[in-house]
Scaffold this motif. Structure first.
Motif, PDB file in Angstrom:
ATOM      1  N   TYR A 184     -48.908   0.254  -4.020  1.00 33.58           N
ATOM      2  CA  TYR A 184     -49.065   0.251  -2.561  1.00 33.58           C
ATOM      3  C   TYR A 184     -49.067  -1.174  -2.014  1.00 33.58           C
ATOM      4  O   TYR A 184     -48.410  -1.473  -0.998  1.00 33.58           O
ATOM      5  CB  TYR A 184     -50.363   0.964  -2.189  1.00 33.58           C
ATOM      6  N   VAL A 185     -49.759  -2.078  -2.689  1.00 31.78           N
ATOM      7  CA  VAL A 185     -49.818  -3.471  -2.249  1.00 31.78           C
ATOM      8  C   VAL A 185     -48.427  -4.106  -2.312  1.00 31.78           C
ATOM      9  O   VAL A 185     -48.025  -4.847  -1.404  1.00 31.78           O
ATOM     10  CB  VAL A 185     -50.821  -4.268  -3.113  1.00 31.78           C
ATOM     11  N   ARG A 186     -47.679  -3.807  -3.348  1.00 27.59           N
ATOM     12  CA  ARG A 186     -46.371  -4.451  -3.536  1.00 27.59           C
ATOM     13  C   ARG A 186     -45.305  -3.874  -2.611  1.00 27.59           C
ATOM     14  O   ARG A 186     -44.408  -4.603  -2.172  1.00 27.59           O
ATOM     15  CB  ARG A 186     -45.933  -4.295  -4.993  1.00 27.59           C
ATOM     16  N   THR A 187     -45.363  -2.566  -2.342  1.00 29.76           N
ATOM     17  CA  THR A 187     -44.290  -1.915  -1.575  1.00 29.76           C
ATOM     18  C   THR A 187     -44.676  -1.610  -0.139  1.00 29.76           C
ATOM     19  O   THR A 187     -43.791  -1.456   0.720  1.00 29.76           O
ATOM     20  CB  THR A 187     -43.862  -0.600  -2.249  1.00 29.76           C
ATOM     21  N   GLY A 188     -45.974  -1.467   0.121  1.00 30.42           N
ATOM     22  CA  GLY A 188     -46.410  -1.055   1.447  1.00 30.42           C
ATOM     23  C   GLY A 188     -46.199   0.421   1.708  1.00 30.42           C
ATOM     24  O   GLY A 188     -46.441   0.899   2.829  1.00 30.42           O
ATOM     25  N   ASN A 189     -45.748   1.158   0.728  1.00 29.74           N
ATOM     26  CA  ASN A 189     -45.490   2.596   0.884  1.00 29.74           C
ATOM     27  C   ASN A 189     -46.829   3.343   0.935  1.00 29.74           C
ATOM     28  O   ASN A 189     -47.567   3.364  -0.055  1.00 29.74           O
ATOM     29  CB  ASN A 189     -44.650   3.094  -0.285  1.00 29.74           C
ATOM     30  N   PRO A 190     -47.156   3.988   2.070  1.00 25.45           N
ATOM     31  CA  PRO A 190     -48.457   4.663   2.185  1.00 25.45           C
ATOM     32  C   PRO A 190     -48.618   5.841   1.226  1.00 25.45           C
ATOM     33  O   PRO A 190     -49.736   6.307   1.012  1.00 25.45           O
ATOM     34  CB  PRO A 190     -48.479   5.125   3.644  1.00 25.45           C
ATOM     35  N   LEU A 191     -47.507   6.313   0.662  1.00 27.08           N
ATOM     36  CA  LEU A 191     -47.610   7.414  -0.290  1.00 27.08           C
ATOM     37  C   LEU A 191     -48.441   7.008  -1.502  1.00 27.08           C
ATOM     38  O   LEU A 191     -49.239   7.811  -2.021  1.00 27.08           O
ATOM     39  CB  LEU A 191     -46.205   7.844  -0.734  1.00 27.08           C
ATOM     40  N   TYR A 192     -48.283   5.773  -1.949  1.00 32.88           N
ATOM     41  CA  TYR A 192     -49.065   5.314  -3.100  1.00 32.88           C
ATOM     42  C   TYR A 192     -50.558   5.230  -2.757  1.00 32.88           C
ATOM     43  O   TYR A 192     -51.411   5.467  -3.616  1.00 32.88           O
ATOM     44  CB  TYR A 192     -48.558   3.953  -3.565  1.00 32.88           C
ATOM     45  N   LEU A 193     -50.858   4.909  -1.503  1.00 33.08           N
ATOM     46  CA  LEU A 193     -52.257   4.881  -1.074  1.00 33.08           C
ATOM     47  C   LEU A 193     -52.854   6.284  -1.096  1.00 33.08           C
ATOM     48  O   LEU A 193     -53.990   6.482  -1.556  1.00 33.08           O
ATOM     49  CB  LEU A 193     -52.357   4.274   0.327  1.00 33.08           C
ATOM     50  N   ARG A 194     -52.096   7.256  -0.607  1.00 32.44           N
ATOM     51  CA  ARG A 194     -52.561   8.648  -0.645  1.00 32.44           C
ATOM     52  C   ARG A 194     -52.758   9.101  -2.096  1.00 32.44           C
ATOM     53  O   ARG A 194     -53.700   9.834  -2.403  1.00 32.44           O
ATOM     54  CB  ARG A 194     -51.562   9.560   0.059  1.00 32.44           C
ATOM     55  N   MET A 195     -51.860   8.681  -2.978  1.00 33.19           N
ATOM     56  CA  MET A 195     -51.999   9.044  -4.391  1.00 33.19           C
ATOM     57  C   MET A 195     -53.287   8.477  -4.971  1.00 33.19           C
ATOM     58  O   MET A 195     -54.042   9.175  -5.669  1.00 33.19           O
ATOM     59  CB  MET A 195     -50.792   8.532  -5.184  1.00 33.19           C
ATOM     60  N   ALA A 196     -53.557   7.206  -4.681  1.00 33.80           N
ATOM     61  CA  ALA A 196     -54.768   6.575  -5.216  1.00 33.80           C
ATOM     62  C   ALA A 196     -56.018   7.278  -4.707  1.00 33.80           C
ATOM     63  O   ALA A 196     -56.986   7.478  -5.461  1.00 33.80           O
ATOM     64  CB  ALA A 196     -54.802   5.097  -4.832  1.00 33.80           C
ATOM     65  N   LYS A 197     -56.021   7.685  -3.432  1.00 31.99           N
ATOM     66  CA  LYS A 197     -57.187   8.350  -2.872  1.00 31.99           C
ATOM     67  C   LYS A 197     -57.367   9.760  -3.445  1.00 31.99           C
ATOM     68  O   LYS A 197     -58.486  10.183  -3.757  1.00 31.99           O
ATOM     69  CB  LYS A 197     -57.076   8.415  -1.349  1.00 31.99           C
ATOM     70  N   PHE A 198     -56.268  10.494  -3.578  1.00 29.51           N
ATOM     71  CA  PHE A 198     -56.370  11.861  -4.098  1.00 29.51           C
ATOM     72  C   PHE A 198     -56.831  11.874  -5.550  1.00 29.51           C
ATOM     73  O   PHE A 198     -57.807  12.543  -5.904  1.00 29.51           O
ATOM     74  CB  PHE A 198     -55.016  12.564  -3.974  1.00 29.51           C
ATOM     75  N   TRP A 199     -56.134  11.133  -6.402  1.00 34.03           N
ATOM     76  CA  TRP A 199     -56.527  11.114  -7.813  1.00 34.03           C
ATOM     77  C   TRP A 199     -57.863  10.407  -7.994  1.00 34.03           C
ATOM     78  O   TRP A 199     -58.620  10.724  -8.922  1.00 34.03           O
ATOM     79  CB  TRP A 199     -55.431  10.458  -8.653  1.00 34.03           C
TER      80      TRP A 199
END
Length: 434
Positions: free
Chosen positions: A39-54
């Motif tokens: 998420y930090v490298r790409t800015g893609n919010p999908l990775y942020l949602r993944m980190a929060k869900f898992w």
């Protein structure tokens, strides 16, 4: 049952239940840190949602692991006080380091990670995620060094009727401990990979949050493929160490009774421990046991009859658990490899996705079987060659041991049911409720 058997059952139950939560904590914490980094490298919010869900599932799992781990350590005083008195100078110091230098650090950073989503920058929060993962795996290092001393005691001297620390460097560089660490950590990544892949498969079959769970699945498949290959490869080197340092355990793992050069491995065996033989020995592979044990087809492999009956491990449990562990260890990389090769069109393979759901318990079962081999196969020693398990038990009554065992089983059953419900509910709702 006597106090010894009840205490062994209580410790086994506590350890195996606690170990349902530890591997997932070790593995998924690293995956979450990778998601935050992406998420930090790409800015893609999908990775942020993944980190929060898992991360939500990680927190539930971690909480249950903490509760069960604390009661487990109490047993060294309640049920195994003679063991603690004899080797506490070494074993106790390792547990103290684990608690103060790793577990407290992990717990502190988990608090920062959980409450810091809106208070830290994305880079700082990702750094905290890596600190959580690092501290958790550091905790595993010290626990496995402590267990490594029980399997291969080094760095001690007998003084005043007890084992006292003489060489701390020898203790922390124990080759058994570090072989075991690589094996356990890679297996923990398998647990996390199958956990993430199985839940992702459940949602993909229902076409829910397809992009989210496709990315989660791809990360899990790559992680699981690498980790499963490491488990299988490193397991061979660990087997070499067992053959060298604990030959009785190796003989029990293979139900090998007679000392033999060019020892074959039988693909079909049924042990007959009572009569010191095998009921069935069929489909031999010439010299394979010698090769696997010593990397030499001409090597001599000691048989169980070379050891006094009082010094032999329980053959049936060790033999069966070893085969369960190896069977699962061979199946896991095949499942991960197929998924990784078909990762761009998994929707065309609904049976495989269903198989992944049912495969979530596989690495858990493999790790439980592996610990049974490690601990049951070490018997009758609590510290191999140094202290017998029968000499380590506390001077308590059958009623005390049996009552505490029953209470612990009831408590753990309630905890397990609550944990399973919370995990299932959170996993089923998906990322929108993370």
């Amino acid at each position: 049952m006597d106090v010894l058997m009840l205490s062994r059952l209580q410790f086994a139950a506590a350890t195996m239940f606690h170990f349902l939560f530890v591997p997932l904590t070790l593995g998924i914490s690293v995956l979450i840190a990778c998601m935050e980094t992406a998420y930090v490298r790409t800015g893609n919010p999908l990775y942020l949602r993944m980190a929060k869900f898992w991360g939500k599932l990680f927190l539930i799992n971690f909480t249950l692991g903490v509760v069960t781990g604390i009661t487990l350590e109490f047993q060294f005083g309640t049920n195994w006080s003679r063991y603690s008195a004899y080797v506490g100078d070494i074993f106790g110091s390792l547990l103290a380091i684990e608690a103060t230098a790793a577990f407290f650090l992990e717990s502190t950073f988990i608090g920062v990670w959980h409450f810091g989503w809106n208070k830290l920058s994305p880079k700082a929060h990702a750094l905290v995620a890596w600190l959580v993962a690092g501290a958790g795996n550091l905790s595993a290092v010290w626990i496995l060094i402590a267990n490594g001393f029980m399997q291969n005691p080094l760095g001690y001297e007998i003084r005043n009727g007890r084992a006292e620390l003489a060489d701390f460097f020898a203790v922390i560089t124990n080759p058994w401990a570090w072989n075991q660490f690589v094996h356990v950590i890679s297996a923990s990544f398998c647990v996390a990979a199958f956990f993430v892949a199985g839940i992702s498969a459940w949602h993909l079959l229902r076409k829910q949050n397809v992009e989210f769970f496709t990315k989660s699945m791809n990360m899990a498949l790559l992680t699981g493929l690498i980790a499963a290959a490491v488990v299988a490869g490193q397991g061979h080197f660990h087997g070499n160490l067992v053959a060298k340092l604990q030959p009785a355990k190796l003989a029990a793992m293979e139900s090998h009774w007679e000392t033999t050069k060019n020892a074959p491995m039988y693909l079909l065996q049924i042990p007959d421990e009572k009569n010191e033989r095998n009921l069935i020995e069929a489909l031999p592979v010439p010299s394979l046991l010698s090769i696997l044990a010593f990397n030499d087809p001409n090597a001599e492999v000691k048989g169980l009859k070379d050891f006094a009956p009082a010094d032999r491990p329980p053959v049936g449990i060790t033999f069966l658990a070893f085969r369960v562990m190896v069977g699962i260890g061979m199946l896991m990389p095949l499942l991960m490899l197929f998924g990784y090769l078909k990762r761009d069109k998994l929707a065309n393979y609904p049976l495989y996705l269903k198989a992944l759901i049912w495969a979530i318990p596989l690495p858990y079962l493999g790790m439980q079987a592996g610990w049974a081999v490690a601990e049951v196969g070490r018997q009758p020693w609590i510290v191999y060659g140094l202290m017998r398990t029968a000499d380590a038990v506390s001077p308590i009554t059958v009623g005390q041991a049996g009552g505490s065992l029953l209470a612990m089983v009831l408590l753990y059953t309630l905890l397990g049911a609550a944990g399973a419900y919370l995990m299932f509910t959170a996993a089923r709702k998906g990322p929108q409720d993370a």
